[in-house]
Design a protein around this motif. Structure first.
Motif, PDB file in Angstrom:
ATOM      1  N   HIS A 108      -6.651  15.065   0.850  1.00 50.59           N
ATOM      2  CA  HIS A 108      -6.064  14.138   1.626  1.00 50.59           C
ATOM      3  C   HIS A 108      -4.763  14.421   2.393  1.00 50.59           C
ATOM      4  O   HIS A 108      -4.396  14.099   3.361  1.00 50.59           O
ATOM      5  CB  HIS A 108      -5.950  12.811   0.540  1.00 50.59           C
ATOM      6  N   VAL A 165      -5.294  -0.118  -4.564  1.00 47.79           N
ATOM      7  CA  VAL A 165      -6.558   0.434  -3.926  1.00 47.79           C
ATOM      8  C   VAL A 165      -6.659   1.837  -4.082  1.00 47.79           C
ATOM      9  O   VAL A 165      -5.820   2.640  -3.682  1.00 47.79           O
ATOM     10  CB  VAL A 165      -6.468  -0.092  -2.347  1.00 47.79           C
ATOM     11  N   PHE A 181     -15.777   6.691   3.691  1.00 50.02           N
ATOM     12  CA  PHE A 181     -14.764   6.578   2.508  1.00 50.02           C
ATOM     13  C   PHE A 181     -14.984   5.384   1.932  1.00 50.02           C
ATOM     14  O   PHE A 181     -15.739   4.324   2.240  1.00 50.02           O
ATOM     15  CB  PHE A 181     -13.496   6.548   3.014  1.00 50.02           C
ATOM     16  N   LEU A 194      -7.177  -2.212   4.504  1.00 53.91           N
ATOM     17  CA  LEU A 194      -6.481  -2.218   2.952  1.00 53.91           C
ATOM     18  C   LEU A 194      -5.969  -3.555   2.764  1.00 53.91           C
ATOM     19  O   LEU A 194      -6.059  -4.214   1.374  1.00 53.91           O
ATOM     20  CB  LEU A 194      -5.253  -1.309   3.272  1.00 53.91           C
ATOM     21  N   GLN A 226      -1.992  11.619  -3.951  1.00 55.32           N
ATOM     22  CA  GLN A 226      -3.072  12.045  -3.009  1.00 55.32           C
ATOM     23  C   GLN A 226      -3.533  13.477  -3.574  1.00 55.32           C
ATOM     24  O   GLN A 226      -2.693  14.139  -4.153  1.00 55.32           O
ATOM     25  CB  GLN A 226      -2.528  12.135  -1.616  1.00 55.32           C
ATOM     26  N   PHE A 262      -7.339   0.302   9.959  1.00 53.71           N
ATOM     27  CA  PHE A 262      -7.429   0.908   8.391  1.00 53.71           C
ATOM     28  C   PHE A 262      -6.432  -0.070   7.719  1.00 53.71           C
ATOM     29  O   PHE A 262      -6.554  -0.494   6.508  1.00 53.71           O
ATOM     30  CB  PHE A 262      -6.829   2.527   8.268  1.00 53.71           C
ATOM     31  N   HIS A 313       0.704  -1.131  -0.213  1.00 50.87           N
ATOM     32  CA  HIS A 313      -0.116   0.104   0.055  1.00 50.87           C
ATOM     33  C   HIS A 313       0.744   1.100   0.045  1.00 50.87           C
ATOM     34  O   HIS A 313       0.785   2.065   1.037  1.00 50.87           O
ATOM     35  CB  HIS A 313      -0.944  -0.041   1.150  1.00 50.87           C
ATOM     36  N   SER A 364      -8.847   5.095  -2.975  1.00 47.96           N
ATOM     37  CA  SER A 364      -9.563   5.570  -1.919  1.00 47.96           C
ATOM     38  C   SER A 364     -10.124   7.028  -2.061  1.00 47.96           C
ATOM     39  O   SER A 364      -9.364   7.781  -2.661  1.00 47.96           O
ATOM     40  CB  SER A 364      -8.543   5.699  -0.703  1.00 47.96           C
ATOM     41  N   GLN A 365     -11.480   7.022  -1.982  1.00 48.12           N
ATOM     42  CA  GLN A 365     -12.241   8.261  -2.043  1.00 48.12           C
ATOM     43  C   GLN A 365     -13.099   8.589  -0.758  1.00 48.12           C
ATOM     44  O   GLN A 365     -13.728   7.545  -0.479  1.00 48.12           O
ATOM     45  CB  GLN A 365     -13.206   8.338  -3.571  1.00 48.12           C
ATOM     46  N   TYR A 408     -12.761   1.974  -0.053  1.00 47.38           N
ATOM     47  CA  TYR A 408     -11.505   1.309  -0.558  1.00 47.38           C
ATOM     48  C   TYR A 408     -11.904   0.610  -1.476  1.00 47.38           C
ATOM     49  O   TYR A 408     -12.462  -0.425  -1.629  1.00 47.38           O
ATOM     50  CB  TYR A 408     -10.821   0.423   0.567  1.00 47.38           C
ATOM     51  N   GLN A 409     -11.628   0.821  -3.087  1.00 50.35           N
ATOM     52  CA  GLN A 409     -11.979   0.176  -4.198  1.00 50.35           C
ATOM     53  C   GLN A 409     -10.763  -0.448  -4.960  1.00 50.35           C
ATOM     54  O   GLN A 409      -9.732   0.200  -5.010  1.00 50.35           O
ATOM     55  CB  GLN A 409     -12.637   1.495  -5.071  1.00 50.35           C
TER      56      GLN A 409
END
Length: 987
Positions: free
Chosen positions: A185, A264, A249, A215, A181, A211, A176, A266-267, A251-252
């Protein structure tokens, strides 16, 4: 001719053929040049490409085909020199035709040498590739245009990403590593230097906050994770304690072309204030000013994020992938008409998967115009100021014409070009329908909570009371069932001995009177026992499809005799009353008992109302009742204008022996018997009463969709005994002695056993036994149904008759006898026992005779019918007897079909025509006589034969033409009966 001459001749011929082939080629210009470059030969392809005929070009220098520019550069001479020095010259370039036009040529020049190695000229091949060159130029132009468009789209995507209002970051690989960013963020991470670092190194304070594990899980599983209002604590870069924040949020996981997770995305949004506001809502409503302040601060953060996002340098395909897989909805609108340039998967899902790219909002989503969204877009485009919407309703029309309402949080962010002018609008948001509905529901719950708790508490108390009543009634039911069983045995002993005694006191009037009085008491005791079994739901019912209105109307005379002149009876029945499946005799007893109770509650007279109707009990009604399912029912209500009952009395009203009447008046079993009968019939029993205002009892029987069945007419005949051997199995010595005496008095040979084990020993002894007569409830491990099964194995032709005062569930299920089971309930009279024994033995004898007749009659039997072949319908409920009778009729040469009951027979008679109906009299449900009456009504030509185990005595209505075939019958007697009925005149 010499060999050398022949070879020379062959070479000359080959050279001529080769020259001809070269001359004929049209797709290539192939010709020879002298060492100085003059044209020596010319072919058809050269003439087609260059436009010169052979006679006008031979001897000319080949440089005339080159452009003036090439000749000025002495390119022809250099080409020949290159060919000599390097062995070959190959190039592409413009060449000139005779008419001055140019074409793009591919040229190859090869030097030619003699045997001594001296140059003698050149071979030149030219091909016209003008079209190929143009195609390459077009492709190159298209690539340049695509590259320019790609570059512009890339720049546009960069601007969009820079102006994204929420926080965005991208983690690369299983460690990760922060690769991307935006400003939002960066601010959330307290402006730490995190790009290029694994998340555990960049933000170690996140350890223990969950978190890192999330992830890891998303990367390993490839499954997105959506977090709502999760707490986040990040320490400032300058040190010191951090501030706890709350974030929404996603995690896609991001996949490569082979479907593997590479990172991953993140939005999300900082929803700290929303969480605090939500916490305050549960105590009080949040202040509007706090929401405005939060949105203003969010706008400022979004503006800073847009500024910092311009520094991002991402590949266009990577950005598109991030946008497409973003969990929140995103679209980009271009120009004043708000034309869709981009819409991600979440946005397309929101609008019903419409194709919107390239269309304006008004064209693609016409329904939103009236909802004010286009007006908002116009204002944002004109003012250049963003708009933030919170929980705004959006109605979208689906493909089937229906509208779906969603609630959205979103931002309309103006997009500016390089000059700072608004060129479009960036739309980003989330579907918060579930949250909005939950908040609305929470408010409603807060309002209704106290009432709901009160209602649930009351319902719980009612349910607990109903359960206690049900458990109490069930316990009492088991007790009363056991009492009834023992009571029936006692009554059987008394009643049997009284009947045996009756024959010894004939002529002594006083003794006969006392015996009759005692017999009447036994009958009353049997009725009392029957009421106990009804309450215990252990009585063997004989349900039939009936119309309750007919049953009630047939009781008018009973009501008049039982209720007297002071009671006014009114019957109300709706039209189209449904049928119900109940025991009509027991139903009459229930109605009469309830009517008598109502009479006793109106000592000074009053009105008794009997109401019949159709009812549908829904889920809401049955939710408060533990013993009934929703569905269609036939409702029977009996109401009086009497004294009524208190709540305490109603709670005990169905308890056996409970009564409010004076001592010595009534048994207290009327309501308990009615309650047990209704429950055993699958119905529902409800009492409504108020002191001083009367009582209403409502009974609900499940609706039956079967055809109406007429009640069979009882057939009273003379008592007939026999000489067969009967094995009596009874554990009660007194009952056993009484039964043995009754059967012996009827002429039967009787064997006896005290339990099933002893009976099995007698059966195994080999003694011939015609009938096993056994109690259902027996002591020991061997139960009576198993005894009957083993008896059939040892004596295949043995008949079995069960008796009991309390069947439990051995041979009765759902209140009905199992198929093929014969039962006589205790207590029974001598006449009842004689008729039942004779009926069972007659069926057995018929089976034996039929089997013997079949064994004696081969296919070519002399009994085969010599006349016309008749179609015969056999109706018999005993399966074995039905099959054997059918086989006998086939031996006689007739065509035969079978039915197990009258209902099936009526259906077959309606579908086909038969010559003869051969029916047993004692059928379940509709009896044989009623079956014949209905069949003759529809087909007067039908001939009827009754097979009876009660001899010639058939209780049929006058005018009905038939032949009686007593059981057991032989093949010849069967043949004679069929012949006799055929010869009878048609009515």
């Amino acid at each position: 001719m010499s060999v050398s001459q022949d070879t020379s001749h062959q070479q000359s011929d080959a050279e001529i053929q080769f020259a001809r082939m070269i001359s004929a080629v049209r797709d290539y210009a192939i010709y020879l040049l002298s060492p100085q470059g003059h044209i020596v030969t010319w072919n058809a392809g050269a003439e087609r490409f260059k436009g010169y005929a052979t006679d006008e070009i031979i001897g000319e220098h080949f440089s005339r085909f080159y452009t003036e520019e090439d000749r000025a550069m002495d390119l022809p001479a250099r080409a020949l020199q290159t060919a000599l020095s390097e062995g070959k010259f190959e190039s592409e370039g413009w060449r000139v035709r005779k008419d001055g036009s140019r074409f793009w040529a591919h040229v190859v020049i090869d030097p030619l040498f003699d045997d001594a190695g001296q140059p003698i000229g050149f071979a030149k091949i030219t091909r016209d590739i003008t079209e190929q060159r143009r195609a390459r130029e077009r492709q190159a132009h298209e690539r340049e245009a695509a590259l320019a468009a790609r570059t512009e789209e890339y720049r546009q995507l960069l601007r969009l990403f820079e102006q994204a209002p929420g926080f965005v970051c991208f983690f690369r690989g299983p460690e990760h590593v922060y690769e991307l960013q935006n400003a939002a963020h960066h601010r959330l991470a307290e402006f730490k230097d995190i790009i290029g670092k694994p998340v555990r190194q960049a933000l170690p304070e996140l350890e223990g906050q969950g978190f890192f594990e999330l992830l890891d899980g998303v990367f390993e599983s490839g499954t997105p994770y959506v977090g709502r209002a999760l707490p986040l604590m990040v320490k400032p870069a300058s040190g010191g304690p951090g501030e706890q924040r709350y974030i929404d949020f996603v995690y896609q996981p991001i996949f490569d072309e082979e479907g593997r997770v590479v990172g991953v995305f993140s939005q999300g949004s900082d929803v700290t204030e929303q969480v605090h506001a939500q916490q305050e809502i549960e105590c009080k409503q949040a202040e509007l000013e706090a929401l405005v302040h939060e949105r203003t601060r969010a706008l400022e953060e979004a503006t800073r994020a847009l500024q910092l996002a311009r520094e991002l340098q991402l590949d266009k395909n990577h950005l598109l992938q991030l946008f497409e897989q973003a969990p929140g909805f995103i679209c980009v609108l271009r120009g004043r008409d708000h034309v869709f340039d981009l819409a991600n998967r979440a946005y397309r899902s929101l609008i019903g998967e419409r194709d919107v790219v390239g269309k304006s909002v008004a064209e693609a989503l016409p329904e939103v115009a009236a909802q004010g969204f286009i007006t908002l877009l116009d204002q944002v485009y004109a003012s250049g100021e963003p708009f933030i919407g919170s929980e705004m309703a959006l109605d979208i029309r689906q493909s089937d014409g229906t509208a779906v309402t969603s609630y959205l949080d979103f931002v309309y962010q103006p997009i500016r070009d390089a000059e700072g002018r608004v060129s479009g609008i960036f739309v980003q948001g989330s579907d918060v329908t579930a949250r909005k509905l939950a908040q609305d529901e929470l408010k409603r719950y807060q309002t209704d909570l106290e009432a709901l708790v009160s209602e649930r508490t009351r319902a719980l108390e009612e349910t607990r009371e109903a359960l206690q009543r049900s458990q109490k009634l069930e316990a009492i039911g088991k007790l009363t069932g056991g009492i009834a069983h023992d009571f029936n045995n006692i009554l059987q002993i008394i009643g049997g001995n009284l009947q045996l005694l009756h024959g010894h006191v004939v002529g002594n009037a006083l003794a006969v009177k006392r015996v009759d009085t005692a017999s009447d008491a036994v009958t009353r005791g049997a009725k009392l026992s029957s009421q106990l079994l009804a309450f215990a739901r252990r009585q063997p019912l004989q349900p039939a499809v009936v119309n309750l209105a007919r049953v009630i109307n047939s009781m008018d005379d009973m009501f008049q005799r039982a209720l007297g002149e002071l009671i006014e009876v009114e019957t109300i029945c709706v039209g189209g009353l449904w049928n119900a499946l109940v025991d009509p005799n027991q139903l009459e007893n229930v109605v009469l008992n309830l009517a008598i109770n109502a009479r006793d509650a109106m000592p000074n007279g009053g009105r008794l109302t009997i109401e019949l109707g159709n009812a549908t009990l829904d889920e809401e009604y049955v939710s408060s009742e533990s013993d009934i399912a929703p569905g269609q029912y036939v409702m029977l209500a009996i109401s009086d204008t009497g004294t009524g009952m208190s709540r305490e009395v109603m709670e005990r009203a169905c308890d056996p022996f409970f009564t409010t009447k004076p001592e010595g008046v009534g048994t207290g079993l009327g309501l308990s018997m009615a309650y047990g009968f209704v429950k055993q019939s699958g119905g529902h029993f409800k009492i409504y009463s108020e002191v001083g205002h009367g009582t209403t009892i409502r009974i609900y029987f499940p609706r039956s969709h079967e055809a109406l069945i007429e009640a069979p007419v009882a057939n009273a005949g003379t008592v007939v005994g026999g000489s067969e051997t009967i094995l009596v199995v009874e554990d009660d010595a007194a009952v056993q002695a009484t039964v043995v005496a009754l059967l012996g008095d009827l002429g039967y040979r009787v064997l006896k056993a005290d339990d099933a084990g002893s009976a099995l020993g007698i059966l195994k002894s080999g003694l011939p036994i015609d009938l096993l007569f056994t109690d259902v409830v027996m002591p020991g491990k061997l139960r009576s149904p198993e005894l009957a099964r083993q008896a059939k194995l040892l004596h295949p032709d043995i008949a079995v008759l069960f008796t009991s005062g309390y069947t439990q569930n051995a041979i009765v299920h759902g209140g009905r006898l199992d198929p093929g089971v014969e039962l006589i309930s205790k207590p029974y009279r001598r006449e009842q026992l004689a008729r039942k024994i004779r009926h069972v033995l007659s069926n057995r004898q018929q089976q034996l005779q039929s089997r013997q007749a079949l064994a004696k009659a081969p296919p070519s039997s002399p009994h085969a019918h010599a006349g016309a072949v008749r179609r015969v319908l056999v109706v018999e409920d005993d399966e074995e007897l039905r099959e054997m009778t059918s086989e006998l009729i086939r031996v006689l040469g007739h065509h035969v079909e079978c039915a197990a009951n009258a209902e099936a027979a009526l259906a077959m008679l309606a579908a086909s025509r038969y010559d003869i109906l051969l029916s047993d009299v004692g059928l379940p449900g509709i009896d044989g006589v009623e079956l014949a009456r209905r069949a003759l009504r529809d087909d007067p030509q039908l001939r009827v034969v009754f097979a009876s185990g009660h001899g010639e005595n058939i209780d049929a209505e006058p005018g009905l033409s038939y032949v009686v075939l007593p059981k057991p019958y032989t093949l010849r007697r069967l043949e004679a009966a069929l012949e006799e009925v055929i010869q009878m005149p048609v009515a």
